[in-house]
Write a protein that holds these residues in place. Structure first.
Motif, PDB file in Angstrom:
ATOM      1  N   ALA A 127      31.344  87.469 115.958  1.00 37.83           N
ATOM      2  CA  ALA A 127      32.190  87.156 114.934  1.00 37.83           C
ATOM      3  C   ALA A 127      32.512  88.347 114.051  1.00 37.83           C
ATOM      4  CB  ALA A 127      31.345  86.387 113.959  1.00 37.83           C
ATOM      5  N   HIS A 128      33.576  88.172 113.136  1.00 39.38           N
ATOM      6  CA  HIS A 128      34.071  89.424 112.441  1.00 39.38           C
ATOM      7  C   HIS A 128      33.372  89.766 111.283  1.00 39.38           C
ATOM      8  CE1 HIS A 128      37.332  87.950 114.966  1.00 39.38           C
ATOM      9  NE2 HIS A 128      37.592  89.069 115.237  1.00 39.38           N
ATOM     10  N   VAL A 129      32.720  88.743 110.512  1.00 39.62           N
ATOM     11  CA  VAL A 129      31.731  88.878 109.351  1.00 39.62           C
ATOM     12  C   VAL A 129      30.672  87.913 109.216  1.00 39.62           C
ATOM     13  CG1 VAL A 129      32.121  88.475 106.939  1.00 39.62           C
ATOM     14  CG2 VAL A 129      34.055  89.240 107.924  1.00 39.62           C
ATOM     15  N   ARG A 130      29.378  88.380 108.946  1.00 43.79           N
ATOM     16  CA  ARG A 130      28.445  87.489 109.140  1.00 43.79           C
ATOM     17  C   ARG A 130      27.879  87.632 107.615  1.00 43.79           C
ATOM     18  NH1 ARG A 130      29.397  90.059 113.430  1.00 43.79           N
ATOM     19  NH2 ARG A 130      29.226  91.813 112.120  1.00 43.79           N
ATOM     20  N   VAL A 131      27.602  86.264 107.179  1.00 45.09           N
ATOM     21  CA  VAL A 131      27.028  85.700 106.058  1.00 45.09           C
ATOM     22  C   VAL A 131      25.534  85.227 106.247  1.00 45.09           C
ATOM     23  CG1 VAL A 131      27.227  84.658 103.629  1.00 45.09           C
ATOM     24  CG2 VAL A 131      29.259  85.449 105.316  1.00 45.09           C
ATOM     25  N   MET A 132      24.434  85.912 105.544  1.00 40.51           N
ATOM     26  CA  MET A 132      23.200  85.301 105.768  1.00 40.51           C
ATOM     27  C   MET A 132      22.785  84.523 104.555  1.00 40.51           C
ATOM     28  SD  MET A 132      21.115  88.857 105.898  1.00 40.51           S
ATOM     29  CE  MET A 132      19.409  88.010 105.617  1.00 40.51           C
ATOM     30  N   ASP A 133      21.944  83.738 104.666  1.00 40.89           N
ATOM     31  CA  ASP A 133      21.106  83.104 103.478  1.00 40.89           C
ATOM     32  C   ASP A 133      19.746  83.746 103.462  1.00 40.89           C
ATOM     33  OD1 ASP A 133      19.399  81.603 105.215  1.00 40.89           O
ATOM     34  OD2 ASP A 133      20.344  79.569 104.591  1.00 40.89           O
TER      35      ASP A 133
END
Ligand code: 1HE
Length: 268
Positions: A127-133
Motif C-alpha cells: 500500500a502507499h500509506v499505512r495507518v495503525m491503531d
C-alpha cells in the motif's frame, strides 16, 4: 475506457464503492485471521488489475475482525505439501497482486489493527500509506516457522525499515508496535481511535486530487526508484510533461492565480 468491477466475483474480499470514488476493500476471512490463501490472492490480482481503469479514485485496504492479516495461509500450505516449483508460482501470484497495487496508480491506504505479520506485512507494505491503531503490531515470523518471505518483504519491508532492522525482525521475531512502529517506518500514522476512519479520511483527501496526478504519484515514484538517477530524472521530466499540462489542472492553476485557492500554511 471504463471497466466494470463485477462484485459477484469476490468472496474472500468484501468490496464497497463510495460515491466519491473511494473503494473499501476488506479481507474478509476473520475466522482465519484473514490469512492469505490462493483464492484471496487471485481476488487481489483481479481487483487491483481492474481498479486503475474502473474509475477507482482511492482504496482503503482493511481486514475484518481484530487482525489485519496473519500472512500466508499456513494450513493451506501445509496441506498442499507443495513442490519448490509450485510454491515459486504461488509467490509469483503474490507478486502479481502486490505489484498491481504498488505500480497501479491508484492510491491505497491500509487501515491496520492487530496482527500485521508475515505476508500480512508484505501486503500492507504494497500500500502507499499505512495507518495503525493502538492494537496493531508488526512482525516477520517466517524464520521461526521454518520459512522465508516470498511476497516482497525483502524489497518493500527493507525499503521501509532498512536492511539491518529487516534482518533482525526475521532472525529474532522482533515485534514492533505503537510509536516505535512509526519511528522505524512501518506505518506513517498512528491513531488513538479507529485506523479505518483515519484511513478513509486520508483516502477521501487523496481522491480529491486529479486522477492523473495520483496515477503519477502512485506509480512513477516506485518505477523511478528502480532506475539510475539519470534515467529517473529523464522519466520524471516525461511524466511531469504529461501531468503538469493536463487540461483539468488549468482550473486549479487559475484559482491560485486569482487568489481563490487555499494557500499552504503551517499546521496550527
Ligand atoms: C491461520 C493463520 C495462518 C491464524 N494461516 N490459518 N503467519 C504467522 O506465522 C502468523 C500465524 N498466526 C498467528 O500467530 C495467530 O493466529 C494470530 C496472532 C494472527 C491471531 O491469534 P488468535 O489467538 O487470535 O487466533 P488463532 O487461535 O491462532 O487462530 C484462529 C484461527 O485462524 C485458527 O483456525 P481454526 O480453524 O483452528 O479456528 C488458525 O488456524 C487460523 N489462522 N493464522 C492459516 N497464517 C509468501 S510467503 C509468506 C510467509 C508468511 O506469511 S509466514 C507467516 C505466517
Amino acid at each position: 475506457m471504463t471497466l466494470q468491477i463485477d462484485l459477484t466475483r469476490y468472496t474472500n474480499l468484501d468490496l464497497k464503492a463510495h460515491d466519491d470514488g473511494v473503494w473499501v476493500v476488506t479481507l474478509n476471512r476473520p475466522a482465519k485471521r484473514n490469512a492469505l490463501d490462493i483464492h484471496t490472492i487471485e481476488e487481489l490480482v483481479d481487483f487491483f488489475s481492474a481498479a486503475p481503469r474502473a474509475g477507482v479514485r482511492a482504496v482503503v485496504l482493511a481486514g475484518a475482525g481484530d487482525h489485519f492479516c496473519a500472512g500466508l495461509d499456513l494450513i493451506e500450505h501445509h496441506d498442499a505439501d507443495r513442490s519448490p516449483a509450485d510454491f515459486m508460482h504461488v509467490c509469483l501470484r503474490w507478486h502479481e497482486a502486490f505489484n498491481k497495487m504498488e505500480y497501479g496508480g491508484v492510491p491505497i491506504i491500509a487501515a491496520l489493527q492487530g496482527a500485521v505479520v508475515g505476508g500480512g506485512l508484505e501486503l500492507a507494505s504494497a500500500a502507499h500509506v499505512r495507518v495503525m491503531d493502538q492494537t496493531a503490531y508488526f512482525a516477520l515470523p517466517e524464520g521461526q516457522r521454518g520459512l522465508f518471505t516470498g511476497g516482497g518483504a525483502t524489497i518493500r519491508v527493507t525499503d521501509l525499515v532498512g536492511k539491518a532492522r529487516m534482518i533482525d525482525m526475521m532472525l529474532t521475531g522482533r515485534v514492533y508496535q505503537g510509536q516505535e512502529a512509526v519511528d522505524v517506518g512501518l506505518a506513517q500514522y498512528s491513531v488513538d481511535g479507529s485506523s479505518f476512519d483515519a484511513a478513509l479520511d486520508l483516502a477521501r483527501k487523496a481522491a480529491e486530487n486529479l486522477p492523473l496526478s495520483n496515477f503519477a504519484i502512485c506509480s512513477a515514484v516506485s518505477h523511478m526508484q528502480n532506475m539510475s538517477a539519470m534515467d529517473a530524472a529523464y522519466a520524471e521530466s516525461v511524466v511531469a510533461g504529461v501531468v503538469n499540462t493536463q487540461p483539468d489542472a488549468r482550473a486549479r492553476l487559475a484559482a491560485f492565480a486569482d487568489k481563490s485557492a487555499a494557500r499552504v500554511r503551517r499546521n496550527d
